[in-house]
Design an enzyme around this catalytic site. Sequence first.
Site, PDB file in Angstrom:
ATOM      1  N   CYS A   2       0.828  -1.190   0.000  1.00  0.00           N
ATOM      2  CA  CYS A   2       0.000   0.000   0.000  1.00  0.00           C
ATOM      3  C   CYS A   2       0.867   1.246   0.000  1.00  0.00           C
ATOM      4  O   CYS A   2       2.080   1.191  -0.050  1.00  0.00           O
ATOM      5  CB  CYS A   2      -0.908   0.008   1.227  1.00  0.00           C
ATOM      6  SG  CYS A   2      -1.901  -1.484   1.424  1.00  0.00           S
ATOM      7  N   SER A  49      -4.633  -4.766  -2.652  1.00  0.00           N
ATOM      8  CA  SER A  49      -5.135  -5.892  -1.863  1.00  0.00           C
ATOM      9  C   SER A  49      -4.349  -7.164  -2.148  1.00  0.00           C
ATOM     10  O   SER A  49      -4.322  -7.647  -3.287  1.00  0.00           O
ATOM     11  CB  SER A  49      -6.619  -6.132  -2.180  1.00  0.00           C
ATOM     12  OG  SER A  49      -7.367  -4.957  -1.934  1.00  0.00           O
ATOM     13  N   ILE A  50      -3.723  -7.715  -1.090  1.00  0.00           N
ATOM     14  CA  ILE A  50      -2.921  -8.936  -1.209  1.00  0.00           C
ATOM     15  C   ILE A  50      -3.402  -9.997  -0.229  1.00  0.00           C
ATOM     16  O   ILE A  50      -3.578 -11.158  -0.589  1.00  0.00           O
ATOM     17  CB  ILE A  50      -1.424  -8.640  -0.950  1.00  0.00           C
ATOM     18  CG1 ILE A  50      -0.912  -7.551  -1.903  1.00  0.00           C
ATOM     19  CG2 ILE A  50      -0.597  -9.908  -1.068  1.00  0.00           C
ATOM     20  CD1 ILE A  50      -0.927  -7.907  -3.357  1.00  0.00           C
ATOM     21  N   ASN A  73       1.893   0.098   5.418  1.00  0.00           N
ATOM     22  CA  ASN A  73       2.389  -0.309   4.109  1.00  0.00           C
ATOM     23  C   ASN A  73       3.333  -1.479   4.314  1.00  0.00           C
ATOM     24  O   ASN A  73       4.355  -1.342   4.987  1.00  0.00           O
ATOM     25  CB  ASN A  73       3.132   0.861   3.442  1.00  0.00           C
ATOM     26  CG  ASN A  73       3.919   0.435   2.216  1.00  0.00           C
ATOM     27  OD1 ASN A  73       3.526  -0.473   1.503  1.00  0.00           O
ATOM     28  ND2 ASN A  73       5.037   1.102   1.971  1.00  0.00           N
ATOM     29  N   GLY A  74       2.994  -2.654   3.769  1.00  0.00           N
ATOM     30  CA  GLY A  74       3.896  -3.788   3.886  1.00  0.00           C
ATOM     31  C   GLY A  74       3.176  -5.093   4.106  1.00  0.00           C
ATOM     32  O   GLY A  74       1.970  -5.216   3.888  1.00  0.00           O
ATOM     33  N   ASP A  98      -3.045  -8.787   8.618  1.00  0.00           N
ATOM     34  CA  ASP A  98      -1.828  -8.494   9.378  1.00  0.00           C
ATOM     35  C   ASP A  98      -1.870  -7.071   9.927  1.00  0.00           C
ATOM     36  O   ASP A  98      -1.235  -6.766  10.941  1.00  0.00           O
ATOM     37  CB  ASP A  98      -0.573  -8.722   8.537  1.00  0.00           C
ATOM     38  CG  ASP A  98      -0.604  -8.015   7.181  1.00  0.00           C
ATOM     39  OD1 ASP A  98      -1.652  -7.457   6.810  1.00  0.00           O
ATOM     40  OD2 ASP A  98       0.426  -8.044   6.477  1.00  0.00           O
ATOM     41  N   VAL A 282      13.745  -9.387 -18.550  1.00  0.00           N
ATOM     42  CA  VAL A 282      13.898  -8.398 -19.612  1.00  0.00           C
ATOM     43  C   VAL A 282      15.350  -8.361 -20.057  1.00  0.00           C
ATOM     44  O   VAL A 282      16.257  -8.812 -19.348  1.00  0.00           O
ATOM     45  CB  VAL A 282      13.459  -6.991 -19.172  1.00  0.00           C
ATOM     46  CG1 VAL A 282      11.962  -6.950 -18.882  1.00  0.00           C
ATOM     47  CG2 VAL A 282      14.264  -6.504 -17.977  1.00  0.00           C
TER      48      VAL A 282
END
Length: 626
Positions: A2, A49-50, A73-74, A98, A282
């Site tokens: 996030c 969203s994870i 965030n994380g 979490d 790549v």
Amino acid sequence: MCGITGFTNHIADAETVLSAMQERIRHRGPDAEGQYVDADIALGHRRLSIIDISEQGDQPMFNEDETLVLVFNGEIYNYQEIRAELLEKGHTFRTQTDSEVLLHGYEEYGAELLPKLRGMFAFVIWDKQKKELFGARDFFGIKPLYYARMGESFLFGSEIKSFLPHPHFKKELDTEVLEQYLTFQYSPTADTFFRGVKKLPPAHYFTFSADGKLTIRRYWEIRFEADDTPLLGDWVHRISDTFHDSVKAHKIADVEVGSFLSSGVDSSYAAAVAEVDKTFTVGFGEDERYNEIGWAKHFSKAIGKENFSHVITQKEFWDELPHIQYHMDEPLADPAAVALFFVCKLASEQVKVVLSGEGADEIFGGYNVYSEPDGTWYDRLPMGVRRGIGKAAEALPAKRGLNFLVRKGKPLEERFIGNAYMFTPAERKSLLKIRTNAPDPTAVTKLYYDKVKDADDVTKMQYLDLHLWMTGDILLKADKMSMANSLELRVPFLDKEIMALAEQIPTRYRVTRKVQTDENTPYVTKHAMRLAAKQDTPEETAATAAKKKLGFPVPIRVWLKEDGCYTTVKAAFTSPAAERFFHTEKLVKLLDDHKAGRADYSRKIWTVYMFLVWYRVYFESETMCA
């Protein structure tokens, strides 16, 4: 994954300002957004969203009595174990996230929660009763957290660009950071290119109280203490077991997970261990020095995965540079950042989460420069003799082999500032038109060398890289390039359990002399880790364990000799912005000498050029950063 942003609230129309700040980091969380605003605080969140992809995971998030408010965030990989512990202590949970574990964990343990965590994170918690803000950043600095005191406001967030819409934010260039950048190729201290904006260091937390007092403390340290008892084979098995466990933890998600794949052992090891279906690679052109796609496809087939690849054209590369420097927040002169942007873009078309190999070199001793301390007969010459030869070599134009003499003419603490050393202090002073009080590079590194002054040179180099190079370059580009493409990048080597193991591995099992070799270097780096990786690598691709690391290399050295790229860079080197900061005739001479083949100045040229691209985006553009 996030994005977070916010400020202590001393402005009118806080909701509108916060919305504008959140919009600047929409790329970090396109799935949802949320706000909490009262008379004291404004907290904003953008969500990718994870885990628990329902609306239950939306933020800002509250504890039961809504006295604490969180934006995060994380990912916390051991949140289920901590959740079970908190349930036993009587805490009540409303979600399976979490994020909520952080809230209840902070309620129960305060700052003592942080060492219990396993994961990557940057979060802040507002305590309504105490009128106190608590913020923390993960052990290695995988996730960024910036802060600034501007006017009456204390601002914080995942990216500096989110501060720009705030009425108290004053956008000024910190020229001391510019001078340091010319040496390191990134900003090496807590200061940023924006005057007054700072980075919270890895493994630190802050508290900001209602009376304006800011306190910053460290909660975790890296401590190398070798254990000479286990044999090499024991270390290999321990590495294998610990890495398998870390990969399993890093795969926790409610969405599909993929893996990056270059031809190096780090990403290959992660891809081989992870039970994912897709790998991503790549490259540039058909030259094997700059294109690892053929190898990656062969390896992916051998481990039963599908490889997706993209050949980056020269036009694509140059066209994206302003966009990339915008997302970077600060200039970064590592050309691999551009390749990383494109592989993240490729992966984001298929998955939301990828595993990557960052951190293995720093933790296990993987860089070739780590073999220097136990070098050749030249090291047995008196330092006075070597110093004289080194000073003479430093005065000559850059040529292959001269840099060896320069480096060996100085003790480690003078010569090694990390994996990049662009301009010497004398060179940058000569190049800059402005004058600053920027410290000497050795003053920046001394803080870290002092903490390991009794360690061997290899350990000293690793310790320095773990705190400067990895955070300032490797993890900066990993976070910013993945988030630019709304992709979560996870780094299973950067796990505190792996670090706890690696701290004990004797130096001889990190960097070791080969028994026989046909190569230029008589050393094997990451020795024990390579042997562990070999156990999980298919026999037909086992050479991976000894393959030289390329890591999505970029042919800027070649391109800068071509008329089109030369003309583009020369225009920047003679621009009004360049005139403001540099002696432009010296910039043009660097470029001309490189084009004529008198010396390879590609990395120095790129360092200055990336700053000028970034400066145009943030200080001269009327659209991107208006």
